[in-house]
Design a protein around this motif. Structure first.
Motif, short mmCIF file in Angstrom:
data_model
loop_
_atom_site.label_atom_id
_atom_site.label_comp_id
_atom_site.label_asym_id
_atom_site.label_seq_id
_atom_site.Cartn_x
_atom_site.Cartn_y
_atom_site.Cartn_z
N GLU B 27 19.59 20.24 -19.73
CA GLU B 27 18.92 21.30 -18.78
C GLU B 27 17.52 21.14 -18.66
O GLU B 27 17.09 21.50 -17.37
N HIS B 220 20.83 31.62 -15.25
CA HIS B 220 21.16 31.05 -16.55
C HIS B 220 21.23 32.19 -17.53
O HIS B 220 21.61 32.18 -18.42
N TYR B 254 20.03 28.03 -26.94
CA TYR B 254 20.17 28.21 -25.66
C TYR B 254 19.41 29.32 -25.03
O TYR B 254 18.55 29.16 -24.04
N VAL B 258 16.07 29.03 -22.41
CA VAL B 258 15.83 29.78 -21.35
C VAL B 258 14.59 30.57 -21.16
O VAL B 258 13.66 30.53 -20.28
#
Lengths: 94, 280, 323, 547
Positions: B27, B220, B254, B258
């Protein structure tokens, strides 16, 4: 990873640091520091990111492999940035 | 309780969190492509990026940053709760994180709609010309009202040095536009340049990058909220406890990632030109 | 020579072709040497030590000195090639100072040439022999690439900014022009000829066509587009004075200073607000989408021709081969 | 059920197939489409990419037939442009990038490190489904009109001037890219976390090292291609100006972001092939690899340096002179690890006991052709020469020498070498050797003339060319027909061997490596009990096994 799940005191401390960082970068943006504006903004953003990575994402007390993975990811990002800028920055010289 | 192909439970936990980190590295490179485009075009259109960035609602940007860092905090607490099998706290803080995420997206919707009204969206209808003739269909009043924080701070502390320049800039730009308009002679130019071509060069690139980066980030977030609904469903079923919390922990990684992307997006997109130095 | 029977390389029709072929031959020999070396090792070892003749294999771990040897030697050869080729690259990518100008516009599936003396050609380029010719190239649509195999020169032609190439033809004759960056349906039809002529024949060709020079054509456009109203050259005019501006250092309103080359002039016409000269307002209207590339080239040639009184030697000489 | 029967053993002098293996355990379609067994997923990939290879091959045939004559008379130029574009798209994104990692890699990685399966089996199956979805996007794009932008999708042609299925093809490649990322992720975690006891890093077979280096590139490079394709799709869809110069964008930036992935992608394609060659050359010379650590580390070095060299595709694209210098210098450095590997392979043959079975023929072919392919790369990394050579047939010849001469030969070598382990049956030796020789001859006849054409200045992607170059083009097309036969032969006799092939037994080649210590085909969980490794990888000296 962090088998021991201690108290969440530490999280509020990090949250406070992040809040101070956000206010600082917001305030610094309004001062005319000449060419230093962007470096300072980036420095603050990097410190905030490091806080989140080390404490919120538990990288501080995780195994060496995870630490190497994080560093590798950032190293490859730097490859993309620096070698692309080698072209765009050196265009006026040629 | 571990899957058949792992020898021990620890091996499975290590594998899944290492796998998550490799996914996050991927990512990093994915967003890295956008950041390199930003880096190159900011180097190329230094002035245009500054002027275009001045049109963003920095108050909403700041508010969103606080919201997202808050959601990072609640997410960390939720992960901690799962590790300590505190079911109620886990569910409460998952809900809090979702609420903050939804707030963030709501604010983004406000910002985007405002951009559409002021025709600052890249595409055929794009028009951004602070110095030249104002764009058709864009009423002037909006530009005069400085964003909320300026009005509040100016009211409380009087004219703060750096803070009121943004307001003046807004006003000054428009007066300059009228002056500019009168001064420019009507050259005998055969074809008429469209408003898009008359826009400031490089500003459309800025807005393209603005929408690409914040759009991909928002996407996202939406995926994140969707995953949280799934995690919430299983949390209410009591699946997650000190023995088995890897899905919550991986989702936590995750979500923090972000948040970190936004930590960089906020200064790079919103704050690059607030000091209005001697540029214009 | 060998190339007459087996065509090893195209005709050597420019000053640089010989150097290029020399480097090419060196690399071909290098390739043959290492390929034969590996082939001999593989074939010899696999026959000499085949199972029937050598049933028990000797387990060899490896040897560090040998590893270092066959890392250092290829590295050494690689560095020699790198330096040799880099020198050739710098020579080929920077046009000599006094060279004849030709403006080339690439358009989907044709080449349009404009000579400073006003001639305009399609898919043909007449040049005198033994003269440095500098090509200033731009594309109207997609990326093309200007390639003359016999001169060993090639450079992509980008939409949006000028790119440069140069050559010095040594043999009169007709040589291929190819487009070598895929550009659509008739990419393979976007070809042409460079016709290298003796000086006398070239003068004859030059005199054949009437019409003003490129700079004069540019001056007429300068007036008809209304540029002269602001860039009148008198003190206190609304637009900066263009006399002798080409090649000089221009201070921009945001403090930076830029050398005024072809790309700066073109950008200032199409996107005036990109780099506003210090001390002037952002009042110049954009001409994007209203002027063709050819007119732009004429305006650039006109600005280049305004060398000012004696600041530079008159005529077509352009200051420094700017990349 | 006694271990002997399960692992296949001698009955009256000849091998017998083990009843219980991963193929015979369940024959239903559901067991294939919902399998999480890495060995079955390997076969699913094998079938999918073979189909893709023949689509790519069909377009190659169209290209070579067209180039028989100087004038573009077999088909219109648009059709020809679509033919070479789709030849490249299918061959690169749907055959070469997935080929060895997804087939042999999937099958062998868990076996080679003594694991029961990859780290995330369901993710492995998901990767195959994502690959099939991506491939079907590309096939639909092909059927409904094709794409004519070249596989490089250079802007502004691909965004503003091409009215073919660019968007659908870009989405297809994007989705197939995610499959590649997830496979790479799966393998990295498997190699790090699931090695059996005793299997330290320096006891890993070199195929595992090569797969590890490939997975690093897949994970770190593919996302940048993904975001670039997203931006191209955005630009085509909403006419915004990220790469369009008329709106302020810079097409050279697209080239930077595209080649940032696409050069490491050529190392994704070649590294697994090098891994196969290291395995096969040690087995058939019955000898330890020469300089194990040098070969292992050069795989990783290629993966890392591969990310620093991408702009040697852009020397004349308008980048600055100094950028050209930097990238050319690093490009020469990246050639060194490949040289080390080639010399180490050749040195491995020294004092070995070399058997000339089919896989070994492919190794000989690989060594020769990969050396030529690698060395002609130096021509293109040399700044001065690249001005003349870039975008000509010299480049086409160079990368076909590396991709077909290197990668496809290594792929065929790996398929033949591990065919007994995958299917339990031996392939017929004679037709296999014939096919190998035909491929070698056909290949050289096809691509060597293109080197000469390249230096003479014949540009790439040309539908029509000046008549003086017809002779070499005809030679090249003739070679292509021989090459096609060479590629069709294995399809025939390998399928034939499924039914009529000799039963192979656990270790037909007397090779070392954990995959050879279980039955052929292996049981569903690979090993009856997790192996313990005590020796280094190619311990041929000690284990003189006589069967």
């Amino acid at each position: 990873m962090s088998a021991h799940a201690g108290a969440i005191k530490g999280y509020f401390a990090v949250f406070a640091v992040l809040m101070v960082g956000t206010m600082l970068t917001y305030y610094a943006a309004f001062q005319d520091l000449g060419i230093w504006n962007t470096p300072i903004a980036l420095f603050i953003a990097v410190t905030k990111a490091v806080c989140v990575v080390l404490i919120f994402m538990h990288v501080k007390d995780s195994n060496r492999l995870t630490k190497v993975t994080v560093v590798a990811g950032l190293f490859w990002l730097m490859i993309l940035f620096f070698l692309t800028m080698v072209d765009f920055a050196s265009r006026p010289w040629s | 309780m571990h899957k058949h192909h792992f020898d021990t439970f620890d091996q499975q936990k290590d594998a899944s969190s290492f796998g998550m980190w490799v996914f996050l590295v991927q990512e990093i490179m994915f967003f890295g492509g956008l950041f390199v485009a930003y880096l190159v075009y900011r180097h190329q259109y230094y002035m245009a990026f500054g002027t275009s960035s001045a049109t963003l609602r920095v108050d909403l940007g700041l508010f969103n940053t606080i919201v997202l860092i808050g959601s990072s905090l609640t997410m960390a607490i939720a992960v901690n709760a799962a590790q300590r099998s505190l079911q109620k706290r886990l569910i409460a803080f998952l809900l809090a994180t979702m609420a903050l995420g939804a707030t963030f997206l709501g604010v983004k919707v406000i910002e985007y709609t405002e951009k559409f009204e002021k025709r600052e969206v890249p595409g055929a209808n794009f028009c951004f010309n602070p110095q030249g003739a104002p764009c058709k269909g864009v009423s002037h009043e909006e530009e005069k009202t400085p964003d909320l924080i300026q009005r509040y701070l100016n009211g409380r502390f009087g004219k703060l040095p750096g803070l009121d320049k943004a307001a003046e800039h807004g006003a000054e730009a428009t007066t300059h536009a009228e002056a500019g308009e009168a001064a420019a002679p009507e050259p005998g130019v055969p074809g008429e340049a469209t408003e898009r071509q008359r826009s400031m060069p490089g500003s459309e690139v800025y807005f393209s990058l603005y929408f690409a980066m914040t759009g991909m980030h928002a996407l996202h977030m939406i995926v994140g909220i969707g995953l949280m609904v799934w995690l919430l469903y299983w949390a209410t079923k009591g699946l997650y406890s000190a023995e088995y919390y890897t899905p919550i922990e991986n989702f936590g990684l995750y979500w923090h990632f972000v948040d970190i992307v936004w930590i960089f997006l906020f200064p790079l997109l919103y704050l690059i030109n607030r000091h209005i130095g001697g540029h214009h | 020579m060998l190339s007459k029977y087996i065509p090893l390389w195209p005709e050597q029709a420019s000053t640089v072709a010989g150097h290029m072929d020399l480097l090419y031959v060196f690399l071909v020999l290098n390739t043959i040497f290492f390929t034969v070396l590996v082939a001999v090792m593989v074939v010899a070892f696999s026959i000499k030590f085949r199972k029937s003749k050598h049933p028990v294999a000797v387990q060899i771990e490896g040897s560090v000195p040998l590893e270092i040897f066959w890392s250092a030697v290829p590295l050494g050869i690689a560095m020699v090639i790198f330096v040799w080729a880099a020198v050739l690259y710098f020579h080929l990518m920077r046009a000599p100072r006094e060279s004849m100008e030709v403006y080339i516009t690439g358009k989907q599936w044709m080449w349009k040439m404009q000579h400073p003396t006003g001639q305009r050609e399609i898919n043909q380029l007449h040049v005198p022999v033994n003269t440095n010719v500098r090509l200033t190239m731009i594309s109207q649509d997609v990326i093309h690439s200007f390639f003359v195999p016999e001169f060993r020169i090639k450079h992509d032609v980008l939409p949006g900014r000028y790119t440069y190439a140069w050559f010095n033809a040594t043999k009169p004759g007709t040589y291929h022009i190819f487009c070598t960056e895929y550009c659509g349906t008739k990419h393979s039809g976007m070809i042409g000829e460079v016709i290298v002529m003796e000086p006398a024949a070239y003068q004859l060709w030059l005199s054949g066509s009437t019409g003003g020079s490129l700079a004069q054509e540019g001056e007429r456009q300068f007036a008809s587009l209304g540029c002269v109203t602001c860039h009148s050259g008198q003190p206190g005019a609304r637009g900066p004075n263009l006399e002798g501006v080409f090649g000089s250092n221009v201070k921009i309103s945001d403090g930076r200073s830029v050398t005024a080359d072809e790309n700066y002039v073109r950008e200032s016409i199409l996107n005036p607000q990109a780099k506003i000269v210090a001390g002037y307002g952002p009042i110049m209207p954009t001409f994007a989408g209203q002027i063709s590339e050819e007119t732009l080239i004429q305006l650039v040639a006109f600005v280049k021709s305004k060398q000012g009184t004696g600041a530079k030697a008159g005529g077509q000489a352009t200051p420094g081969g700017k990349q | 059920m006694s271990a002997a029967a399960a692992s296949g053993h001698l009955v009256a002098g000849h091998e017998v197939m083990p009843e219980e293996n991963y193929l015979s355990v369940d024959h239903s379609l559901k067991s294939w489409l919902l399998t999480v067994d890495h060995k079955r997923i390997c076969i699913l990939y094998l079938l999918t990419i073979t189909f893709m290879f023949f689509i790519g091959g069909a377009f190659a045939t169209m290209v070579r037939l067209e180039l028989l004559t100087p004038a573009g008379d077999l088909m219109q130029s648009d059709t020809y442009n679509k033919a070479f574009t789709m030849h490249a798209v299918f061959m690169i994104f749907f055959f070469l990038v997935p080929s060895i990692p997804a087939t042999l890699g999937n099958f062998l990685l868990p076996l080679a490190i003594g694991a029961k399966d990859v780290a995330f089996p369901r993710l492995n199956l998901l990767s195959w489904y994502i690959f099939v979805i991506g491939a079907s996007f590309a096939v639909i794009a092909m059927i409904t009109g094709g794409v004519d932008t070249g596989w490089t999708l250079y802007t502004p042609f691909s965004t503003n001037y091409s009215n073919t299925n660019v968007m659908m093809t870009a989405v297809g490649i994007l989705i197939a890219g995610f499959s590649s990322i997830l496979t790479g992720l799966n393998f990295i975690v498997t190699i790090h976390r699931m090695r059996c006891p005793g299997m330290s890093w320096f006891r890993l077979p070199l195929f595992v090292w090569a797969t590890y280096a490939t997975s690093l590139i897949q994970v770190l490079g593919t996302p940048v291609l993904a975001i670039t394709l997203v931006l191209v799709a955005l630009e085509r869809g909403f006419h915004i100006g990220i790469f369009d110069p008329a709106l302020g964008g810079d097409p050279v930036l697209f080239q930077h972001m595209f080649w940032f992935y696409s050069h490491p992608a050529v190392y994704i394609m070649i590294l697994p092939g090098m891994g196969v060659i290291s395995e096969v050359i040690t087995c058939f010379s019955h000898k330890r690899i020469f300089g194990y650590k040098a070969v292992a580390f050069s795989s990783v070095a290629i993966a890392v340096f591969g990310f620093l060299v991408w702009a040697h595709h852009m020397f004349v694209a308008g980048i600055s002179l100094y950028a050209g210098l930097v990238f050319s210098f690093i490009s020469f450095l990246v050639a060194i690890p490949s040289a080390i590997k080639t010399f180490n392979w050749s040195a491995t043959l020294y004092k070995g006991s070399v058997r000339w079975d089919t896989p070994m023929l492919y190794v000989f072919g690989f060594l020769g052709l990969f050396t030529i392919g690698g060395l002609t790369g130096l021509f293109l990394a040399a700044l001065g020469l690249d001005i003349h050579l870039t975008d000509t047939y010299f480049v086409v010849a160079h990368f076909h020498y590396v991709m077909v001469g290197g990668m496809v030969l290594a792929y065929l070598c790996g398929i033949h070498y591990w065919w007994p382990k995958i299917t339990g049956k031996m392939y017929p030796e004679l037709p296999a050797k014939a096919a190998a020789i035909i491929v070698f001859l056909g290949f050289n006849l096809t691509f060597f003339p293109q080197f000469i054409l390249g230096y003479l200045g014949m540009p790439r992607r040309y539908h029509a060319y000046p008549a003086e170059w017809q002779v070499m083009n005809v030679l090249s097309s003739a070679g292509a027909s021989i090459l096609a036969i060479g590629f069709l032969l294995p399809m025939v006799y390998l399928v034939w061997s499924l039914k009529f092939g000799k039963v192979a037994g656990p270790n037909p080649w007397q090779a070392t490596g954990l995959e050879w210590e279980t039955s052929s085909p292996p049981p569903e969980h690979n090993f009856h009990e997790t192996p313990v490794v005590t020796t280094e990888p190619y311990h041929y000296g000690e284990k003189e096994r006589e069967i």
